[in-house]
Write an enzyme that holds these catalytic residues in place. Structure first.
Site, short mmCIF file in Angstrom:
data_model
loop_
_atom_site.label_atom_id
_atom_site.label_comp_id
_atom_site.label_asym_id
_atom_site.label_seq_id
_atom_site.Cartn_x
_atom_site.Cartn_y
_atom_site.Cartn_z
CB SER A 197 31.58 49.11 41.52
OG SER A 197 32.25 50.11 40.77
CE1 TYR B 22 33.70 45.63 38.16
CE2 TYR B 22 33.98 48.11 38.23
CZ TYR B 22 34.20 46.86 38.70
OH TYR B 22 34.33 46.62 40.10
N1 NAP Z 1 37.81 45.69 44.24
C1 NAP Z 1 37.31 46.62 44.10
O1 NAP Z 1 38.26 48.06 43.93
C2 NAP Z 1 36.24 47.00 43.84
C3 NAP Z 1 35.29 48.59 43.99
C4 NAP Z 1 33.85 48.21 44.01
C5 NAP Z 1 33.23 46.83 43.25
N2 NAP Z 1 34.14 45.95 43.15
C6 NAP Z 1 33.14 44.54 43.29
O2 NAP Z 1 33.57 43.98 44.44
C7 NAP Z 1 32.99 42.55 43.88
C8 NAP Z 1 34.04 41.63 44.25
O3 NAP Z 1 35.59 41.83 43.76
P1 NAP Z 1 36.88 42.32 45.02
O4 NAP Z 1 36.95 43.45 44.13
O5 NAP Z 1 36.34 41.27 45.41
O6 NAP Z 1 37.64 40.73 43.38
P2 NAP Z 1 38.35 39.37 43.84
O7 NAP Z 1 39.31 40.13 45.14
O8 NAP Z 1 39.25 39.65 41.99
O9 NAP Z 1 37.51 38.87 43.52
C9 NAP Z 1 36.75 38.68 43.10
C10 NAP Z 1 35.81 37.38 43.33
O10 NAP Z 1 34.96 36.61 42.13
C11 NAP Z 1 35.20 35.38 41.47
N3 NAP Z 1 35.27 35.03 40.38
C12 NAP Z 1 35.67 35.61 38.96
N4 NAP Z 1 35.48 35.44 38.03
C13 NAP Z 1 34.98 34.14 38.18
C14 NAP Z 1 33.81 33.10 37.46
N5 NAP Z 1 33.62 33.31 36.46
N6 NAP Z 1 33.09 32.35 38.18
C15 NAP Z 1 32.71 32.32 39.41
N7 NAP Z 1 33.28 33.37 40.47
C16 NAP Z 1 34.31 34.16 40.07
C17 NAP Z 1 36.61 35.11 42.45
O11 NAP Z 1 36.98 33.48 41.93
P3 NAP Z 1 38.12 32.96 41.69
O12 NAP Z 1 38.64 33.80 40.44
O13 NAP Z 1 38.17 31.72 42.55
O14 NAP Z 1 36.45 32.23 41.18
C18 NAP Z 1 36.10 36.43 42.80
O15 NAP Z 1 35.99 35.20 44.42
C19 NAP Z 1 32.85 42.60 42.74
O16 NAP Z 1 32.33 42.40 41.93
C20 NAP Z 1 33.69 44.05 41.81
O17 NAP Z 1 32.94 44.56 40.76
C21 NAP Z 1 35.43 45.65 43.70
#
Ligand code: NAP
Length: 304
Positions: free
Chosen positions: A170, A183
Site C-alpha cells: 500500500s 496496518y
Molecule cells: N482498498 C484500499 O484502499 C487499498 C489500498 C492499498 C492497498 N490495499 C491492499 O489491497 C489488498 C486487498 O484489499 P481490498 O482493498 O481488496 O479489500 P477487501 O475488499 O476487504 O478484500 C480483502 C480480501 O482479503 C480476504 N481476507 C481477509 N481476511 C482474511 C483471512 N483471515 N483469511 C483469508 N482471507 C482473508 C477477504 O476475504 P474473506 O473475508 O472472504 O476471507 C477479501 O477477499 C489488501 O492487502 C490491502 O491492504 C487496499
C-alpha cells in the site's frame, strides 16, 4: 554537487534504458494463486487473469463469494480452465502447511503467487487493542511470509523459470498515516521482506529468474475500510477510505498489476502526484511532512 548531478543523470539513463528494453513475459495460460479473491482487488485480479485463460487458485474465507465468482466466470467462458477454490482462514498461518492447499501446491506448479488478502484498522495507537494489532500482523505479514515460503520452495524444487511473487502492499507501506499504525507497519514489513527476498533470489537462483514485485496502491474502492470498521465495532462510515472521491476502481488497479507482472516490474506505486510528493517529503523534509500531516488530520476530523 557535480557528483550528485552525475549520479542523478546516471540513474535516469538506467531507468530509461530499462523502460525501453524491458521484456514482456505473457501471463496467458499460467497458473496463478490469488489470496483474498472474494472481494475488492483480489476479485478484480481474478477476472482479469481468467480472461487471460489462467488456471486460477482462489483463496478466501467466504466460500459462497468465491463460488459465485467461479460460476460467473465459467458461464462467461466455459472452455477456459475452471478456477479452483480453497476456503481458508489465512490468519491461522501455522496450519497452512497441513491445509488442503498443500495438496494443490504438490500437484500444481504455481507460476504466479499474488499475496493480496489484507485487513486494515481505523484507530489511534492508544485505542487499538493488542488483539487487533496481532490480527493485522498475522494476516498481512505472517501469512504472507508463510505462503511465500511454501510456494517458493516448490518453485525452486521444480526449477520453474520466470515465475512471480506479487505482494500487495500500500502507499501506507511507504508513508505511514495517523490511525493506521499497525496496518502501515505491516505493509512496511511487507516491503522490507520483499526487498530482501528479491536480492536473495537474484543472488542464489539467478537462472530461475523469479521476480518479486511489490504493488503500493493509494485508496481503492473496496470493502477494506468497511471491514476494518466492523472489526472495531465502529460504524462511523465517514471514516472509510473507499468513499474518497479520488479512490481508484479495483478494475483499474488490477489491470496495472497484470501489466506489472508481465513486464517483470519490481516496485509499482499507483497513486496521484501529491502522494509521490509525500514520499519525497517524508524522506528529505520530515519535519515539514509531519506538520502538514498533523494539520491535515485535524482538518479531516473537524469535518466529521
Ligand atoms: N482498498 C484500499 O484502499 C487499498 C489500498 C492499498 C492497498 N490495499 C491492499 O489491497 C489488498 C486487498 O484489499 P481490498 O482493498 O481488496 O479489500 P477487501 O475488499 O476487504 O478484500 C480483502 C480480501 O482479503 C480476504 N481476507 C481477509 N481476511 C482474511 C483471512 N483471515 N483469511 C483469508 N482471507 C482473508 C477477504 O476475504 P474473506 O473475508 O472472504 O476471507 C477479501 O477477499 C489488501 O492487502 C490491502 O491492504 C487496499
Amino acid at each position: 554537487m557535480i557528483g550528485l548531478i552525475a549520479v542523478s543523470v546516471g540513474c535516469c539513463s538506467l531507468l530509461l534504458l530499462r523502460l525501453l528494453f524491458r521484456k514482456r513475459i505473457s501471463i496467458n495460460g499460467k497458473t496463478v494463486l490469488i489470496t483474498g479473491a472474494s472481494s475488492g482487488l483480489g476479485e478484480a485480479l481474478a477476472r482479469h487473469l481468467f480472461n487471460k485463460q489462467c488456471q486460477l487458485i482462489l483463496l478466501a474465507r467466504r466460500i459462497d463469494r468465491l463460488e459465485n465468482l467461479r460460476n460467473e466466470l465459467t458461464n462467461l467462458h466455459p472452455s477456459y480452465p475452471q478456477p479452483k477454490l480453497v476456503q481458508i482462514d489465512l490468519s491461522n498461518y501455522e496450519q497452512l502447511s497441513s491445509s488442503t492447499l498443500m495438496n494443490i501446491l504438490e500437484h500444481e506448479p504455481i507460476d504466479c503467487l499474488i499475496n493480496n488478502a489484507g485487513i486494515s484498522q481505523r484507530s489511534s495507537v492508544l485505542d487499538t487493542s493488542m488483539d487487533i494489532v496481532n490480527d493485522i500482523f498475522r494476516l498481512n505479514y505472517m501469512s504472507l511470509v508463510t505462503l511465500t515460503k511454501l510456494v517458493l520452495t516448490k518453485m525452486i524444487e521444480k526449477k520453474q523459470k520466470n515465475s512471480s511473487i506479487v505482494n500487495i502492499s500500500s502507499m501506507q507501506g511507504l508513508v505511514a498515516v495517523p490511525d493506521r499504525s499497525s496496518y502501515s507497519a505491516s505493509k512496511h514489513a511487507v516491503q522490507a521482506f520483499s526487498d530482501s527476498l528479491r536480492m536473495e533470489l537474484g543472488e542464489q537462483y539467478p537462472k530461475q529468474n523469479i521476480n518479486v514485485c511489490v504493488i503500493s496502491p493509494s485508496y481503492i474502492r473496496t470493502e477494506l475500510g468497511q471491514q476494518a470498521l466492523n472489526r472495531m465495532h465502529n460504524k462511523d462510515e465517514k471514516l472509510t477510505d473507499d468513499k474518497k472521491s479520488s479512490a481508484y476502481e479495483p478494475d483499474y488497479v488490477a489491470e496495472r498489476i497484470v501489466n506489472a507482472i508481465e513486464y517483470r516490474e519490481h516496485d509499482v506505486i499507483i497513486a496521484p502526484f501529491q502522494q509521490y510528493l509525500a514520499i519525497w517529503l517524508r524522506r528529505f523534509l520530515p519535519s515539514v511532512f509531519f506538520t502538514i500531516m498533523i494539520a491535515r488530520n485535524k482538518r479531516l476530523k473537524a469535518k466529521k
